[in-house]
Write a protein that holds these residues in place. Structure first.
Motif, PDB file in Angstrom:
ATOM      1  N   SER A   1       2.925  -5.225  -6.231  1.00  0.00           N
ATOM      2  CA  SER A   1       1.949  -4.283  -5.451  1.00  0.00           C
ATOM      3  C   SER A   1       0.528  -3.956  -7.209  1.00  0.00           C
ATOM      4  O   SER A   1      -0.202  -3.037  -5.442  1.00  0.00           O
ATOM      5  N   GLN A   2       0.721  -3.828  -7.884  1.00  0.00           N
ATOM      6  CA  GLN A   2      -0.203  -2.721  -8.608  1.00  0.00           C
ATOM      7  C   GLN A   2      -1.680  -3.242  -8.719  1.00  0.00           C
ATOM      8  O   GLN A   2      -2.867  -2.120  -8.129  1.00  0.00           O
ATOM      9  N   GLN A   3      -2.620  -4.180  -8.074  1.00  0.00           N
ATOM     10  CA  GLN A   3      -3.530  -4.503  -8.205  1.00  0.00           C
ATOM     11  C   GLN A   3      -4.138  -4.312  -6.151  1.00  0.00           C
ATOM     12  O   GLN A   3      -5.167  -4.159  -6.075  1.00  0.00           O
ATOM     13  N   ASP A   4      -2.994  -4.306  -5.417  1.00  0.00           N
ATOM     14  CA  ASP A   4      -3.019  -3.750  -4.576  1.00  0.00           C
ATOM     15  C   ASP A   4      -2.404  -2.964  -3.569  1.00  0.00           C
ATOM     16  O   ASP A   4      -1.451  -2.765  -3.529  1.00  0.00           O
ATOM     17  N   TYR A   5      -3.712  -1.873  -3.583  1.00  0.00           N
ATOM     18  CA  TYR A   5      -2.277  -0.839  -2.714  1.00  0.00           C
ATOM     19  C   TYR A   5      -2.602  -0.440  -1.921  1.00  0.00           C
ATOM     20  O   TYR A   5      -1.247   0.377  -1.189  1.00  0.00           O
ATOM     21  N   MET A   6      -2.608  -0.726  -0.858  1.00  0.00           N
ATOM     22  CA  MET A   6      -2.409  -1.133   0.121  1.00  0.00           C
ATOM     23  C   MET A   6      -0.890  -1.885   0.865  1.00  0.00           C
ATOM     24  O   MET A   6      -0.435  -1.788   1.076  1.00  0.00           O
ATOM     25  N   ALA A   7      -1.420  -2.875  -0.313  1.00  0.00           N
ATOM     26  CA  ALA A   7       0.681  -3.601   0.114  1.00  0.00           C
ATOM     27  C   ALA A   7       1.257  -2.828  -0.648  1.00  0.00           C
ATOM     28  O   ALA A   7       1.926  -2.840  -0.030  1.00  0.00           O
ATOM     29  N   ALA A   8       0.789  -2.255  -2.005  1.00  0.00           N
ATOM     30  CA  ALA A   8       1.677  -1.374  -2.112  1.00  0.00           C
ATOM     31  C   ALA A   8       2.727  -0.563  -1.534  1.00  0.00           C
ATOM     32  O   ALA A   8       3.171  -0.188  -1.226  1.00  0.00           O
TER      33      ALA A   8
END
Length: 544
Positions: A75-82
């Motif tokens: 999930s590199q492009q979505d730090y919230m999901a990461a």
């Protein structure tokens, strides 16, 4: 976002580890096949279901933690999901280790995760302990740790020591890798590292796992003495010292007494509730670290005393109260629902129900934030912004000492966190006069992390310490300028600009608005209505 890039390597390392274990039970085998096929999301969902059916099986929990940790890495492009996936992964791994401290996969995966996640998640010390545990198990029972896992544990431990600044230990582990795995990867790099360090320190000691043995558990008498000493430290206004003592006691005796955990959480909560201060300038992640550490210790209390409803209530309240990036809102709602539906005392049920209301309100606001961020060009976004906009009220100016300028503005958007806001004054030539208010983070961190660029450029952070306050959120806000400058001197008559700047995160919504007012002999008012994030600014000069 760069803080999560280490997870790219993490996926590769853990993918290799997947191949290193004997075939698991049939349902687990199906999940493993999905992982082998690269269907990480499907594998994670399957393992969640299996873990629900077998919540006390540490092997299944370990695999669930692995798969969900790999989702975080993807999930590199979505730090919230990461961040959410990382916290969910740690939840499974923490429970697996709590059930069986010698579960190799759980220790290994948690160790690798802990070394690679961003520092503010505060998992590095625990990760090093996990990896040392794997190496101790390998030394006493070599058949329980495959060579691939042994190498991975050593490589990650070396990285962990490097991140902790313990260079000699990192180099000693590198030397151990060269000795134990002569055909392993990166031999030239490791050899150069070892030789360079030995040239600086000829007495460099070899890595000795026995020298890294965890301290012995405390006796009951020592625990009681530490609890009493912590109470004295708190009474003497030394909460940091008390917290360090309580953490050491809880680490050495996790399930010794609930009083240790209860006092630890109380002291840590009090320190977190202090808000922003000058420490944020030295470490911009300090508040994030505190949040993750508080959640970690609430997890430890629930693991140690699962039948004590107090700790589940505390964890539930924390999950709902913590910033969104901690990712524990759903866990908090689950904990509190369990309390409300249990035979816990009514006093705890009442608190649980109150905080459930808060939690579901936050979840409802998540939907509106999603509309505002991802669907800003649609009519539904306008509906959200109109619904968020609070009503405008009028202030009573009779008690104000005149002449004075009142600044009445609306913060019109509610994000996951309160916005950073600054209100300041400039003269008619655009020169900085003084700051009236700035949010705590921006006021304390100053040039280390600028999120209010207009205010930072104008003020150069002059005279901000006395006007830095807690962050303000959605609603109407009224401030007063007493017509003095940075030095406390009365400003001359003339035109002045009142500036308001807001910056929201994580939505990245931003607005700066300005209103001009003349300071002189007559009362006057300026109203500016523009944008959505500061939709209303009213500035009034009240003459004598």
């Amino acid at each position: 976002m760069k803080r999560w890039t280490g997870f790219i390597l993490l996926i590769c390392l853990l993918n290799g580890a997947i191949q290193a274990h004997d075939a698991p039970p049939p349902t687990l085998d199906a999940a493993k096949s999905l992982l082998d096929a690269g269907r990480v999301g499907d594998a994670a969902e399957m393992l969640r279901r299996i873990a629900e059916e077998e919540p006390l099986n540490p092997e299944i929990l370990a695999w669930a933690g692995l798969a969900i940790g790999m989702l975080s890495g993807q999930s590199q492009q979505d730090y919230m999901a990461a961040g959410r996936y990382a916290m969910e992964s740690f939840g499974y791994l923490d429970k697996a280790v709590g059930l069986d401290p010698n579960q190799v996969q759980a220790r290994l995966y948690r160790g690798v995760m802990g070394v690679n996640v961003p520092p503010f998640m505060n998992r590095l010390d625990q990760a090093v302990d996990d990896l040392l545990a794997v190496l101790r198990i390998q030394k006493s029972r070599p058949d329980r740790v495959r060579p691939q896992d042994h190498l991975l544990a050593c490589q990650t431990l070396m990285t962990g020591y490097e991140k902790k600044g313990e260079t000699d230990k990192a180099v000693a582990v590198a030397a151990s890798i060269l000795e134990r795995f002569p055909d392993g990867p990166d031999q030239d790099t490791l050899r150069a590292k070892v030789e360079s360090r030995r040239a600086e320190n000829p007495e460099l000691k070899p890595f000795d796992i026995d020298a890294e043995t965890a301290p012995e558990p405390l006796t009951d008498e020592e625990i009681a003495a530490n609890l009493a000493k912590a109470g004295l430290l708190i009474a003497g206004n030394e909460p940091e010292e008390a917290l360090a003592l309580l953490k050491e006691t809880a680490e050495r005796n996790p399930a010794a007494t609930p009083e240790i955990h209860a006092l630890l959480l109380r002291v840590m909560s009090a320190l977190v509730n202090r808000g922003y201060d000058e420490r944020i300038r030295q470490d911009t992640d300090i508040r994030s670290k505190q949040a993750f550490e508080l959640i970690h210790w609430s997890d430890q209390a629930v693991l140690a005393f699962p039948d004590d409803p107090r700790f589940r209530l505390i964890r539930g309240v924390m999950g709902i109260s913590m910033p969104f990036f901690v990712g524990r809102l759903d866990q908090g709602i689950s904990d509190l629902t369990g309390i409300a539906e249990s035979d816990a005392p009514d006093s705890l049920k009442a608190q649980a129900l109150y905080w459930l209301g808060v939690g579901h309100t936050r979840k409802a606001m998540d939907y509106w934030n999603t509309v505002a961020v991802k669907f800003s060009g649609f009519p539904a976004c306008q509906l959200v912004l109109n619904a968020m906009r609070p009503p405008i009220d009028k202030i009573n100016t009779d008690r104000l000492r005149k002449p004075v300028v009142t600044i009445n503005f609306i913060s019109g958007y509610q994000d996951q966190l309160p916005p950073q806001t600054a209100v300041w004054i400039e003269d008619d030539k655009g020169r900085y006069v003084r700051t009236i208010y700035v949010s705590g983070f921006s006021g304390h961190v100053k040039e280390k992390q600028v999120v209010l660029p207009a205010w930072a450029g104008s003020s150069a952070f002059q005279g901000v310490d006395g006007v830095t306050g807690a962050s303000i959120d959605l609603g109407e806000h009224v401030l007063v300028w007493d017509l003095t400058d940075l030095e406390g001197k009365r400003v001359p008559k003339g035109k002045y600009g009142v500036k308001v700047e807001v910056s929201h995160w994580p939505s990245m919504k931003y607005q700066a608005v300005s209103a001009e007012i003349r300071v002189g002999d007559k009362t006057e008012k300026t109203v500016v209505k523009e944008g959505y994030y500061v939709p209303y600014l009213e500035v009034s000069y009240l003459s004598r």
